[in-house]
Design an enzyme around this catalytic site. Structure first.
Site, PDB file in Angstrom:
ATOM      1  N   ASN A 113       0.817  -1.220   0.000  1.00  0.00           N
ATOM      2  CA  ASN A 113       0.000   0.000   0.000  1.00  0.00           C
ATOM      3  C   ASN A 113       0.850   1.270   0.000  1.00  0.00           C
ATOM      4  O   ASN A 113       0.587   2.200  -0.756  1.00  0.00           O
ATOM      5  CB  ASN A 113      -0.951   0.003   1.209  1.00  0.00           C
ATOM      6  CG  ASN A 113      -1.955  -1.129   1.125  1.00  0.00           C
ATOM      7  OD1 ASN A 113      -2.026  -1.821   0.113  1.00  0.00           O
ATOM      8  ND2 ASN A 113      -2.726  -1.320   2.178  1.00  0.00           N
ATOM      9  N   HIS A 159     -19.217  34.295 -31.558  1.00  0.00           N
ATOM     10  CA  HIS A 159     -20.444  33.627 -32.029  1.00  0.00           C
ATOM     11  C   HIS A 159     -20.279  33.078 -33.441  1.00  0.00           C
ATOM     12  O   HIS A 159     -21.248  32.968 -34.186  1.00  0.00           O
ATOM     13  CB  HIS A 159     -21.648  34.581 -32.013  1.00  0.00           C
ATOM     14  CG  HIS A 159     -21.808  35.339 -30.734  1.00  0.00           C
ATOM     15  ND1 HIS A 159     -22.577  34.904 -29.695  1.00  0.00           N
ATOM     16  CD2 HIS A 159     -21.242  36.506 -30.321  1.00  0.00           C
ATOM     17  CE1 HIS A 159     -22.522  35.783 -28.699  1.00  0.00           C
ATOM     18  NE2 HIS A 159     -21.707  36.759 -29.044  1.00  0.00           N
ATOM     19  N   SER A 286     -10.657  10.010 -48.563  1.00  0.00           N
ATOM     20  CA  SER A 286     -11.891   9.244 -48.439  1.00  0.00           C
ATOM     21  C   SER A 286     -11.789   8.021 -49.336  1.00  0.00           C
ATOM     22  O   SER A 286     -11.233   8.090 -50.433  1.00  0.00           O
ATOM     23  CB  SER A 286     -13.074  10.105 -48.872  1.00  0.00           C
ATOM     24  OG  SER A 286     -14.173   9.293 -49.213  1.00  0.00           O
ATOM     25  N   LYS A 292     -11.591  14.312 -51.513  1.00  0.00           N
ATOM     26  CA  LYS A 292     -11.518  14.655 -50.088  1.00  0.00           C
ATOM     27  C   LYS A 292     -10.102  14.632 -49.526  1.00  0.00           C
ATOM     28  O   LYS A 292      -9.288  13.790 -49.861  1.00  0.00           O
ATOM     29  CB  LYS A 292     -12.376  13.671 -49.262  1.00  0.00           C
ATOM     30  CG  LYS A 292     -13.856  13.815 -49.448  1.00  0.00           C
ATOM     31  CD  LYS A 292     -14.417  15.151 -48.963  1.00  0.00           C
ATOM     32  CE  LYS A 292     -14.411  15.286 -47.465  1.00  0.00           C
ATOM     33  NZ  LYS A 292     -15.348  14.333 -46.817  1.00  0.00           N
ATOM     34  N   GLU A 299      -9.212  16.115 -35.929  1.00  0.00           N
ATOM     35  CA  GLU A 299     -10.470  15.516 -35.459  1.00  0.00           C
ATOM     36  C   GLU A 299     -10.206  14.518 -34.336  1.00  0.00           C
ATOM     37  O   GLU A 299     -10.948  14.429 -33.363  1.00  0.00           O
ATOM     38  CB  GLU A 299     -11.189  14.827 -36.614  1.00  0.00           C
ATOM     39  CG  GLU A 299     -11.709  15.804 -37.651  1.00  0.00           C
ATOM     40  CD  GLU A 299     -12.253  15.083 -38.873  1.00  0.00           C
ATOM     41  OE1 GLU A 299     -13.466  15.071 -39.053  1.00  0.00           O
ATOM     42  OE2 GLU A 299     -11.455  14.523 -39.642  1.00  0.00           O
ATOM     43  N   TYR A 326      -6.860   1.936   2.286  1.00  0.00           N
ATOM     44  CA  TYR A 326      -6.698   1.258   1.005  1.00  0.00           C
ATOM     45  C   TYR A 326      -7.827   0.259   0.772  1.00  0.00           C
ATOM     46  O   TYR A 326      -8.211  -0.492   1.662  1.00  0.00           O
ATOM     47  CB  TYR A 326      -5.342   0.519   0.937  1.00  0.00           C
ATOM     48  CG  TYR A 326      -5.161  -0.194  -0.388  1.00  0.00           C
ATOM     49  CD1 TYR A 326      -4.669   0.483  -1.498  1.00  0.00           C
ATOM     50  CD2 TYR A 326      -5.557  -1.519  -0.552  1.00  0.00           C
ATOM     51  CE1 TYR A 326      -4.544  -0.150  -2.729  1.00  0.00           C
ATOM     52  CE2 TYR A 326      -5.445  -2.158  -1.779  1.00  0.00           C
ATOM     53  CZ  TYR A 326      -4.935  -1.462  -2.860  1.00  0.00           C
ATOM     54  OH  TYR A 326      -4.830  -2.090  -4.077  1.00  0.00           O
ATOM     55  N   GLN A 331      -6.707  -0.236  -7.268  1.00  0.00           N
ATOM     56  CA  GLN A 331      -5.843  -0.756  -8.334  1.00  0.00           C
ATOM     57  C   GLN A 331      -6.305  -0.234  -9.700  1.00  0.00           C
ATOM     58  O   GLN A 331      -5.499  -0.093 -10.619  1.00  0.00           O
ATOM     59  CB  GLN A 331      -5.856  -2.280  -8.322  1.00  0.00           C
ATOM     60  CG  GLN A 331      -4.982  -2.912  -9.369  1.00  0.00           C
ATOM     61  CD  GLN A 331      -4.777  -4.388  -9.103  1.00  0.00           C
ATOM     62  OE1 GLN A 331      -4.097  -4.754  -8.170  1.00  0.00           O
ATOM     63  NE2 GLN A 331      -5.373  -5.236  -9.922  1.00  0.00           N
TER      64      GLN A 331
HETATM   65  N1  ARG Z   1      -1.550  -3.777  -7.223  1.00  0.00           N
HETATM   66  C1  ARG Z   1      -2.067  -3.079  -6.065  1.00  0.00           C
HETATM   67  C2  ARG Z   1      -2.628  -1.722  -6.508  1.00  0.00           C
HETATM   68  O1  ARG Z   1      -2.220  -1.255  -7.518  1.00  0.00           O
HETATM   69  C3  ARG Z   1      -0.958  -2.841  -5.087  1.00  0.00           C
HETATM   70  C4  ARG Z   1      -1.455  -2.670  -3.718  1.00  0.00           C
HETATM   71  C5  ARG Z   1      -2.024  -3.960  -3.220  1.00  0.00           C
HETATM   72  N2  ARG Z   1      -2.386  -3.890  -1.877  1.00  0.00           N
HETATM   73  C6  ARG Z   1      -3.197  -4.777  -1.321  1.00  0.00           C
HETATM   74  N3  ARG Z   1      -3.513  -4.612  -0.082  1.00  0.00           N
HETATM   75  N4  ARG Z   1      -3.688  -5.795  -2.008  1.00  0.00           N
HETATM   76  O2  ARG Z   1      -3.478  -1.174  -5.854  1.00  0.00           O
END
Ligand code: ARG
Length: 466
Positions: A113, A159, A286, A292, A299, A326, A331
């Protein structure tokens, strides 16, 4: 079917993850691009562990040797990524541990984390620099077109109706302003990324005596005076995705700017305007209509801006309502970020390429800007200089415009008697108001399109863009 328990957390598990779950759960297919940052993070982390005595210097050196070897493999495209090992972090740790037994100690006082949060902050600092360089490249390409057409005047529009004359370069410089703000915004994002979350652990740090400042300094998370910048709340540090939102928003803003510019160029390249000719190399034909030549690069730039906005929206929605800290949802933060980065860079490169091959159709510009109606406001200013209140002057010129329409003549082909009948303050020199060169010279204030200001802006941009 479930497989043997996975090594990293296997202690608690009796079976491994199902194959379907592995496929669903893996992120290495997109987060492998974080490898250089992940290796950098591990290098600093192991240096810190040795610094505080949690591993020996010999163990640190062995780990560093392994990290270097893996980096070389990654850069050479020889590293074998495995989706079974889920993400970039576990792939690298696995490969490292196979080479270096001491690597089993690398994950001391660290979680994926805080690891992924650190990797991404390192990534953002590099990505912002990358985008800033491409912004600079696009700006140079725009400046070059302005330089090559410094004398050209075109109608400016509000405009989508002809409004007032401007130098073509003045119009182009408006884009330089936008892209300059974009570069400044990216620099702010890089500054916001510049805080080290390493040491926050999974959520609540560690009981081990780590030195967060040491690791932050080693990774370059420092202020202007070289003092370490470490995040101040472990729970925030592992779940904060503000920089992601800011980066995606900055990319989306660039997309909006490029899209508006693309739209102007598409109009100018149309048969109706024909102010510019786009390079064949950035257009397509085209399959059906032989005549064209389509402005596809522009675009697509316009279209990709939708995608950049979508990425920002994805991230906002991803984070909204997530409980601290977390959650695996996070992810999903990486694909939109990488996409915004890649597409923004591509758009800027394609815009630069398109501009480099663009030619200006001066005759068409001259013909369009010769429309005397563009200087109707100057005629009102003429009356103001003669002491008439602007509201009255505006009204009088409106009547003059109507008269010209009735007589089916251009505004500057009315007679002195005609205009005098509308307002007595029209002197014999009234028609001078339509002298384009003189009219442009009167626009002297900062930010206005007069020739003196234009010279100033040319000097400013040459200096800013080097
Ligand atoms: N691959 C995970 C992500 O990108 C990394 C962190 C994973 N952490 C966990 N507690 N599973 O978020």
């Amino acid at each position: 079917m479930a497989k043997k328990a996975q090594a990293t957390w296997g202690g608690r598990f009796s079976t491994g993850t199902a194959e379907l779950m592995q496929k669903f759960s893996e992120s290495v297919s997109f987060d492998a691009r974080l490898a250089p940052f992940d290796l950098q993070g591990s290098r600093a982390h192991s240096a810190m562990l040795a610094h505080v005595g949690l591993i020996t210097k010999a163990e640190r050196d062995a780990i560093h040797g392994g990290l270097d070897a893996i980096l070389a493999e990654v850069l050479a495209g020889k590293f074998k990524w495995s989706t079974k090992l889920e993400d970039v972090h576990m792939n690298i740790e696995h490969a490292l541990t196979k080479r270096v037994p001491a690597a089993a100690k690398l994950h001391t006082a660290r979680s994926r984390n805080d690891q992924v949060a650190t990797d991404m902050r390192l990534y953002f600092k590099a990505a912002c620099t990358d985008v800033i360089q491409r912004l600079d490249g696009a700006q140079r390409a725009i400046l070059a077109v302005a330089e090559a057409n410094a004398e050209v005047l075109i109608p400016g529009y509000t405009h989508m109706q002809r409004a007032q004359p401007v130098f073509f370069a003045h119009h182009l410089f408006a884009y330089l302003e936008m892209l300059q703000r974009d570069a400044e915004r990216m620099a702010v994002v890089a500054d916001h990324a510049n805080w080290c979350p390493l040491g926050s652990g999974a959520i609540a740090g560690t009981t081990l005596p780590i030195d967060r400042e040491f690791a932050a300094t080693a990774l370059g998370f420092v202020d202007a005076k070289g003092r370490p910048r470490v995040t101040q709340n472990s729970m925030d540090a592992v779940s904060d995705r503000d920089t992601y939102l800011e980066f995606a928003a900055a990319c989306a803003t660039i997309g909006v700017h490029l899209s508006r510019m693309a739209e102007d160029l598409i109009l100018w390249a149309s048969q109706e305007f024909k102010f510019v000719e786009l390079p064949d190399a950035f257009c397509t034909g085209s399959s059906l209509m032989p005549q064209k030549k389509n402005p596809d690069s522009l675009e697509l730039i316009r279209g990709k801006s939708a995608r950049l906005q979508g990425n920002l929206h994805t991230l906002l929605t991803l984070v909204k309502g997530l409980p601290l800290t977390y959650n695996r949802d996070l992810q999903e933060d990486k694909p939109p970020i990488f996409d915004s980065h890649d597409q923004t860079v591509l758009c800027l490169e394609v815009l630069a390429g398109t501009m480099a091959g663009l030619t200006v159709n001066r005759d068409r510009c001259t013909a369009a800007v010769a429309d005397p109606a563009l200087l109707a406001t100057d005629l009102a200013d003429y009356l103001v200089r003669a002491g008439v209140a602007f509201r009255d002057a505006h009204h009088a010129v409106g009547a003059v415009v109507r008269l010209a329409e009735q007589k089916k003549v251009p505004l500057d082909r009315l007679t002195h008697v005609d205009v005098k009948s509308v307002h007595e303050k029209f002197g014999a020199d009234w028609v001078e108001s339509f002298h384009l060169t003189k009219a442009m010279k009167r626009r002297t204030g900062t930010g206005m399109p007069g020739p003196a200001q234009l010279r100033r802006q040319f000097a400013r941009w040459r200096k800013l863009l080097g």
